[in-house]
Design an enzyme around this catalytic site. Structure first.
Site, short mmCIF file in Angstrom:
data_model
loop_
_atom_site.label_atom_id
_atom_site.label_comp_id
_atom_site.label_asym_id
_atom_site.label_seq_id
_atom_site.Cartn_x
_atom_site.Cartn_y
_atom_site.Cartn_z
N CYS A 144 0.81 -1.23 0.00
CA CYS A 144 0.00 0.00 0.00
C CYS A 144 0.84 1.27 0.00
CB CYS A 144 -1.00 0.00 1.16
SG CYS A 144 -0.32 -0.51 2.73
N LYS A 176 -5.75 -7.93 12.26
CA LYS A 176 -5.63 -6.49 11.98
C LYS A 176 -7.00 -6.00 11.56
CE LYS A 176 -3.30 -3.32 8.79
NZ LYS A 176 -2.29 -3.23 7.73
N GLU A 215 -8.42 -16.09 12.10
CA GLU A 215 -7.31 -15.52 11.32
C GLU A 215 -5.97 -16.02 11.88
OE1 GLU A 215 -6.79 -13.76 8.70
OE2 GLU A 215 -8.66 -12.76 8.19
N LYS A 268 -3.33 -5.91 16.07
CA LYS A 268 -3.29 -4.48 15.75
C LYS A 268 -4.69 -3.96 15.48
CE LYS A 268 -1.47 -1.67 11.96
NZ LYS A 268 -0.60 -1.62 10.80
ZN LIG Z 1 -1.09 -2.57 3.18
#
Ligand SMILES: [Zn+2]
Length: 361
Positions: A156, A230, A268, A283
């Site tokens: 990203c 996350k 997850e 997170k």
């Molecule tokens: Zn990312």
């Protein structure tokens, strides 16, 4: 109404019932005014700082802290991040200077995020040999620092659209193409000196793809810290300011977890461990303390938490206004994250916390 008023309006009622007796007294506990069970005076161990320090269950040790670093091309460059007081975007030479300072404070490690010179649709800057993170990793590795080097493994920061991987024609992120590129990115980070790669893109199958990619490239000893749980958190705002990674359209809720789902977080983590994650990362940290505690009870791998930019910025902003005591608030926040079960904490306050920990009793 004050207690005195209550007594006067109660007429003849005896004025000895300020503390209502518990309907079912616990065995061995005496009740009633003026009576305290001598076996349960918990204040005894809180009386002096020496006693408090003696019975303290959780301490921050500098080795349990990881400092995030934002690296960008150039030389001798330091640029403050407006929304995160004390945090800088730095060039590789300055990153080395900061890393030496963190090493001197006894901090456990650093995690690198890159701000490339150019971005494209595929996020090429994430895996090229002369990428900004790769260049910085080589410098840090060659300095032979007593620090664990962690690379954030995602795209990203390198895509021109700001999503975590390449897009399909309909604008959704292409999961399966992304994980191939994550594997490539991880291998190039390991090649440049990363001890640990930390996939943060929340794509299905990413840990297995990265493990394969690392092993095929001869990096069987590089560990994977999976950002397993996350959530699509509101607390990431200041980070996107720091890393320049705000999506140009939409958001990341199509791949990051719904913050409402604790059981899904466990699934997850199950999946990431099954795929070969060496350690797990949760997170954001303080909004996920229940997940952290549940993960600590269920798994035997090392578990860390990322106290994210918004958690840090909220304390900084309140402290700046005089609404919070900065040192006590940062210390309490990270202590609570460790108490909940984190073995290590990624925090923007790592340098300060390490310095304070060395002074602490
Ligand atoms: Zn990312």
């Amino acid at each position: 109404m004050t207690l005195a008023d209550a007594r006067s309006t109660a007429g003849d009622a005896p004025a000895t019932t300020a503390v209502a007796p518990s309907p079912v007294p616990a065995p061995g506990v005496r009740h009633g005014p003026g009576l305290v069970d001598p076996a349960h005076r918990l204040r005894r161990t809180r009386r002096t700082e020496a006693l408090r320090a003696f019975v303290r269950e959780t301490r921050i040790h500098p080795r349990n802290l990881v400092a995030p670093m934002f690296v960008q091309p150039g030389r001798e460059g330091r640029e403050p991040v407006g929304s995160m007081p004390g945090v800088m975007r730095v060039t590789p030479d300055e990153a080395l200077r900061d890393a030496r300072a963190l090493e001197a404070l006894g901090v456990g490690g650093v995690i690198l995020f890159g701000l490339p010179a150019a971005k494209d649709a595929a996020g090429t800057g994430g895996w090229v040999e002369d990428g900004i993170v790769q260049e910085t990793l080589r410098r840090l590795r060659d300095a032979d620092l007593d620090l664990v080097l962690i690379a954030d493994t995602c795209l990203c920061e390198y895509t021109d659209h700001g999503h975590c991987g390449p897009l399909l024609a309909d604008g959704r992120v292409d999961n399966d193409a992304s994980i191939e590129l994550f594997a490539r990115t991880a291998a190039s980070q390991a090649e440049a000196g990363a001890d640990i790669v930390a996939p943060s893109g929340m794509m299905d199958g990413q840990v297995a793809a990265i493990r394969d990619g690392l092993d095929d490239a001869g990096h069987a000893d590089t560990a994977i810290l999976a950002y397993a749980a996350k959530t699509a958190s509101a607390f990431y705002g200041p980070f996107r300011d720091a890393a320049g990674s705000t999506p140009s359209f939409g958001d990341r809720r199509g791949y990051q977890m719904d913050p409402a789902n604790g059981r899904e977080a466990m699934r997850e983590m199950d999946a990431d461990i099954a795929q070969g994650a060496d350690m797990l990362l949760i997170k954001p940290a303080m909004p996920s303390l229940d997940i952290l505690a549940a993960a600590r009870a269920r798994y035997d791998v090392p578990i860390g938490a990322y106290q994210v930019s918004g958690e840090y910025a909220a304390i900084e902003a309140a402290a700046e206004r005089g609404w919070l005591d900065r040192r006590r608030a940062h210390t309490e926040a990270v202590t609570s994250i460790l108490r909940a079960g984190a073995g290590f904490v990624i925090t923007y306050a790592a340098a300060d916390l390490a310095a304070w920990a060395r002074e602490a009793r």
